[in-house]
Design a protein around this motif. Structure first.
Motif, PDB file in Angstrom:
ATOM      1  N   VAL A   1       9.293  -0.572   7.322  1.00 26.48           N
ATOM      2  CA  VAL A   1      10.316  -0.014   6.277  1.00 26.48           C
ATOM      3  C   VAL A   1      10.047   1.519   5.805  1.00 26.48           C
ATOM      4  N   GLY A   2      10.801   2.073   5.408  1.00 29.09           N
ATOM      5  CA  GLY A   2      10.776   3.332   4.585  1.00 29.09           C
ATOM      6  C   GLY A   2      10.737   3.353   3.122  1.00 29.09           C
ATOM      7  N   LEU A   3       9.648   4.217   2.434  1.00 33.44           N
ATOM      8  CA  LEU A   3       9.498   4.395   1.256  1.00 33.44           C
ATOM      9  C   LEU A   3       9.634   5.952   0.588  1.00 33.44           C
ATOM     10  N   ASP A   4       9.628   5.942  -0.592  1.00 33.95           N
ATOM     11  CA  ASP A   4       9.586   7.370  -1.190  1.00 33.95           C
ATOM     12  C   ASP A   4       8.179   7.799  -1.508  1.00 33.95           C
ATOM     13  N   SER A   5       7.155   7.121  -1.408  1.00 33.33           N
ATOM     14  CA  SER A   5       5.742   7.506  -1.854  1.00 33.33           C
ATOM     15  C   SER A   5       4.827   6.475  -1.619  1.00 33.33           C
ATOM     16  N   VAL A   6       3.520   6.818  -1.613  1.00 28.97           N
ATOM     17  CA  VAL A   6       2.299   6.183  -1.328  1.00 28.97           C
ATOM     18  C   VAL A   6       2.305   5.028  -2.527  1.00 28.97           C
ATOM     19  N   GLU A   7       2.703   5.432  -3.567  1.00 25.57           N
ATOM     20  CA  GLU A   7       2.514   4.462  -4.697  1.00 25.57           C
ATOM     21  C   GLU A   7       3.520   3.524  -4.661  1.00 25.57           C
ATOM     22  N   ASP A   8       4.698   3.645  -4.081  1.00 22.81           N
ATOM     23  CA  ASP A   8       5.585   2.581  -3.776  1.00 22.81           C
ATOM     24  C   ASP A   8       5.030   1.571  -2.628  1.00 22.81           C
ATOM     25  N   ALA A   9       4.422   2.162  -1.665  1.00 25.30           N
ATOM     26  CA  ALA A   9       4.020   1.420  -0.526  1.00 25.30           C
ATOM     27  C   ALA A   9       2.539   0.618  -1.131  1.00 25.30           C
ATOM     28  N   MET A  10       2.139   0.942  -2.186  1.00 27.63           N
ATOM     29  CA  MET A  10       0.965   0.190  -2.815  1.00 27.63           C
ATOM     30  C   MET A  10       1.603  -0.805  -3.536  1.00 27.63           C
ATOM     31  N   ALA A  11       2.709  -0.664  -4.262  1.00 23.77           N
ATOM     32  CA  ALA A  11       3.365  -1.700  -5.114  1.00 23.77           C
ATOM     33  C   ALA A  11       3.708  -2.601  -4.244  1.00 23.77           C
ATOM     34  N   LEU A  12       4.485  -2.487  -3.092  1.00 23.85           N
ATOM     35  CA  LEU A  12       4.935  -3.327  -2.003  1.00 23.85           C
ATOM     36  C   LEU A  12       3.726  -4.091  -1.332  1.00 23.85           C
ATOM     37  N   TYR A  13       2.516  -3.500  -1.029  1.00 27.18           N
ATOM     38  CA  TYR A  13       1.452  -4.334  -0.673  1.00 27.18           C
ATOM     39  C   TYR A  13       1.057  -5.227  -1.428  1.00 27.18           C
ATOM     40  N   ALA A  14       1.030  -5.169  -2.995  1.00 23.20           N
ATOM     41  CA  ALA A  14       0.765  -5.909  -4.007  1.00 23.20           C
ATOM     42  C   ALA A  14       1.515  -7.127  -3.964  1.00 23.20           C
ATOM     43  N   LEU A  15       2.688  -6.831  -3.902  1.00 23.22           N
ATOM     44  CA  LEU A  15       3.835  -7.922  -3.833  1.00 23.22           C
ATOM     45  C   LEU A  15       3.722  -8.744  -2.373  1.00 23.22           C
TER      46      LEU A  15
ATOM     47  N   THR B   1     -11.388  11.825  10.608  1.00 25.28           N
ATOM     48  CA  THR B   1     -11.740  11.046   9.690  1.00 25.28           C
ATOM     49  C   THR B   1     -11.472   9.519   9.549  1.00 25.28           C
ATOM     50  N   ASP B   2     -12.517   8.744   8.713  1.00 27.61           N
ATOM     51  CA  ASP B   2     -12.450   7.422   8.712  1.00 27.61           C
ATOM     52  C   ASP B   2     -12.951   7.158   7.464  1.00 27.61           C
ATOM     53  N   VAL B   3     -12.223   6.856   6.423  1.00 26.54           N
ATOM     54  CA  VAL B   3     -12.697   6.737   5.036  1.00 26.54           C
ATOM     55  C   VAL B   3     -12.084   5.555   4.359  1.00 26.54           C
ATOM     56  N   SER B   4     -12.825   5.053   3.287  1.00 29.50           N
ATOM     57  CA  SER B   4     -12.340   4.249   2.639  1.00 29.50           C
ATOM     58  C   SER B   4     -12.267   4.286   0.916  1.00 29.50           C
ATOM     59  N   VAL B   5     -11.463   3.725   0.251  1.00 29.94           N
ATOM     60  CA  VAL B   5     -11.692   3.846  -1.277  1.00 29.94           C
ATOM     61  C   VAL B   5     -11.020   2.386  -1.786  1.00 29.94           C
ATOM     62  N   PRO B   6     -11.377   2.170  -2.997  1.00 27.62           N
ATOM     63  CA  PRO B   6     -10.828   0.854  -3.584  1.00 27.62           C
ATOM     64  C   PRO B   6      -9.336   1.054  -3.295  1.00 27.62           C
ATOM     65  N   ILE B   7      -8.763  -0.478  -3.131  1.00 30.44           N
ATOM     66  CA  ILE B   7      -7.364  -0.423  -2.536  1.00 30.44           C
ATOM     67  C   ILE B   7      -6.616   0.414  -3.913  1.00 30.44           C
ATOM     68  N   SER B   8      -6.998  -0.042  -5.062  1.00 29.29           N
ATOM     69  CA  SER B   8      -6.018   0.728  -6.180  1.00 29.29           C
ATOM     70  C   SER B   8      -6.145   2.090  -6.385  1.00 29.29           C
ATOM     71  N   SER B   9      -7.210   2.800  -5.366  1.00 29.21           N
ATOM     72  CA  SER B   9      -7.479   4.307  -5.593  1.00 29.21           C
ATOM     73  C   SER B   9      -6.600   4.929  -4.284  1.00 29.21           C
ATOM     74  N   ILE B  10      -5.949   4.028  -3.562  1.00 29.75           N
ATOM     75  CA  ILE B  10      -5.293   4.995  -2.345  1.00 29.75           C
ATOM     76  C   ILE B  10      -4.567   6.074  -2.668  1.00 29.75           C
ATOM     77  N   ALA B  11      -3.353   5.426  -3.631  1.00 31.68           N
ATOM     78  CA  ALA B  11      -2.373   6.764  -3.662  1.00 31.68           C
ATOM     79  C   ALA B  11      -3.140   7.830  -4.479  1.00 31.68           C
ATOM     80  N   ALA B  12      -3.870   7.752  -5.373  1.00 32.50           N
ATOM     81  CA  ALA B  12      -4.504   8.817  -5.875  1.00 32.50           C
ATOM     82  C   ALA B  12      -5.274   9.634  -4.939  1.00 32.50           C
ATOM     83  N   PHE B  13      -5.996   9.074  -4.110  1.00 32.50           N
ATOM     84  CA  PHE B  13      -6.964   9.799  -3.286  1.00 32.50           C
ATOM     85  C   PHE B  13      -6.036  10.477  -2.248  1.00 32.50           C
ATOM     86  N   VAL B  14      -4.888   9.878  -1.726  1.00 24.64           N
ATOM     87  CA  VAL B  14      -4.123  10.732  -0.687  1.00 24.64           C
ATOM     88  C   VAL B  14      -3.433  11.776  -1.233  1.00 24.64           C
ATOM     89  N   SER B  15      -2.948  11.768  -2.641  1.00 26.21           N
ATOM     90  CA  SER B  15      -2.399  12.915  -3.260  1.00 26.21           C
ATOM     91  C   SER B  15      -3.609  13.985  -3.625  1.00 26.21           C
TER      92      SER B  15
END
Length: 477
Positions: A232-246, A350-364
């Motif tokens: 699927v295509g989305l407008d932002s990483v934030e939208d991708a994370m909302a989709l993941y939660a759903l 690179t091969d990094v990890s962050v809390p799932i809730s922080s993914i969008a902010a980290f990418v930005s």
């Protein structure tokens, strides 16, 4: 052959005298393929290459190396990315290749378990699991050449961690040869065994620094009768994370993969292969490749269709594969992106990890800082959203000189790792530490962590003969 030091000559003579015929390779032409890993960035010539055929031969080898103070580095399929399996000890190392210990010893359909030797190719183990209507869920691009001993020693991740966990979560037991040649037999298929310390966990992810894994027993799972794949295509990483939660709520435990891919990765994939096309009718900044699998009487197709229909506020367009062939084509986009991103040359992985809730902010944060500091570099961003693991790789501009490339990689890694620190993440999610990430690891680890790690190393390898200088720094003993 390269010049051999007197000490090495003595050690080699001792090994030749002790080892069975044909087990030890020393000629330049024979050892070259054991001198470089998959990246091509790490190279070191072994003093010799030992190719044991059994755990008894590994034991014999290690007794001899222990007696003569010979440094050793175990090798699997050489698909690692942090330089852990390439010879590097200043005084020379003997490579112990497990490639001839490649049997599947047993597969138990009722136990949902299998026992394999460390040199078994992952793809072969997966095939034999499927032959009894089971799956071994460890899955990633290198599965046709990586070996299970290395997967366990590095605690490999991959696409299915979201549902099945890291390799650590799939290991039931181990057989390990210690640095002095003793064999620890913890090769069980028990699901519950609460007798004291779980020693196998120390070897999983130890990158060959505590012992040589020679066999492993692994969990299997029922083979799915249905697999649904969608992109699927989305407008932002934030939208991708909302989709993941759903998706976690709507698809429950049937969700087995949820891959985030920014547009640059899609472009790399379709430019790399003429037979790959843009997957959707329009271009989107962000894509998600997701997969669900099930057996029994679940109507998985209806479940995925209903889920996506209810996600219209985030999903702009998408496609659900109509069969496994189309599903594999969608996964090919992900695989080709990884294969082609370096344009055949060097790039920063690179091969990094962050809390799932922080993914969008980290990418930005990371992409903004990288674009400001290095606008000519291409940043390829993708990862396994369900476990917080991202790969943010930096490809230099074409024609950049090697010295400039080194400076770019150092500066870009600093930006990414600083962002990781701010978001409470890890500089290594699944590739390990090895030699490549050792400095960054040591700079971030607290003193007590390093003290405890050093005590474990001293307990299992007091002479520091195994994989010296990986994870922890070299030390004279």
């Amino acid at each position: 052959m390269h010049a051999v030091l007197p000490l090495q000559e003595t050690a080699l003579a001792a090994l030749h005298a002790a080892m069975p015929a044909g087990m030890l390779l020393t000629e330049e032409a024979d050892v070259e393929r054991y001198s470089r890993d998959w990246t091509g960035d790490h190279h070191g010539r072994p003093v010799a290459v030992a190719r044991p055929r059994s755990v008894e031969e590994v034991s014999l080898l290690m007794r001899c190396c222990h007696e003569h103070r010979i440094h050793v580095v175990p090798q699997g399929g050489l698909t690692g990315l942090v330089g852990a399996a390439v010879p590097s000890y200043p005084g020379g190392e003997v490579v112990v290749s497990l490639e001839r210990m490649n049997k599947v010893r047993s597969v138990h359909a009722i136990d949902f378990a299998m026992v394999v030797e460390a040199g078994c190719i992952l793809e072969e183990a997966k095939r034999q699991a499927e032959a009894v209507d089971c799956i071994l869920p460890i899955t990633f691009g290198a599965q046709g050449s990586c070996r299970l001993g290395g997967n366990v020693a590095t605690n490999a991740g991959g696409f299915n961690v979201l549902r099945y966990g890291m390799t650590r979560d799939l290991v039931l037991g181990l057989e390990v040869v210690l640095t002095d040649g003793r064999i620890w037999n913890g090769l069980r298929t028990l699901r519950k065994d609460n007798r004291g310390y779980d020693l196998k966990q120390l070897f999983i992810g130890s990158e060959g620094t505590l012992g040589i894994i020679t066999a492993v027993s692994l969990k299997l799972f029922p083979r799915p009768t249905q697999i649904e794949t969608a992109l699927v295509g989305l407008d932002s990483v934030e939208d991708a994370m909302a989709l993941y939660a759903l998706a976690r709520r709507e698809c429950s435990d049937l969700l087995s993969a949820f891959e985030l891919i920014l547009r640059g990765g899609i472009e790399i994939a379709i430019n790399a292969r003429a037979d790959l096309e843009d997957p959707l009718s329009e271009v989107y900044p962000v894509y998600v490749l997701l997969e669900a699998s099930a057996g029994g009487r679940v109507d998985l197709r209806a479940l995925i269709e209903d889920f996506l229909a209810g996600a219209g506020q985030w999903v702009r367009d998408g496609v659900i594969a109509s069969n496994r062939t189309q599903g594999e084509r969608l996964w090919l986009l992900r695989e080709m992106m990884v294969e082609a991103q370096g344009r055949g040359g060097r790039y920063l992985r690179t091969d990094v990890s962050v809390p799932i809730s922080s993914i969008a902010a980290f990418v930005s944060d990371s992409l903004t800082a990288l674009a400001a500091a290095h606008p000519a570099a291409l940043v390829v961003t993708y990862g396994h959203v369900g476990d917080g693991n991202l790969h943010m790789n930096v490809v230099p501009p074409e024609g950049m000189a090697a010295s400039e490339m080194d400076r770019l990689f150092h500066a870009a890694e600093t930006i990414i790792f600083d962002a990781i620190d701010r978001h409470g993440g890890s500089i290594s999610a699944e590739h390990g530490i090895g030699r490549v990430k050792q400095r960054a690891y040591l700079d971030r680890a607290d003193p007590l962590t390093l003290e405890l790690a050093g005590r474990i190393k001293d307990a299992f390898d007091p002479l520091h003969l195994l994989s010296a200088g990986r994870i922890l720094p070299l030390r004279d003993v």
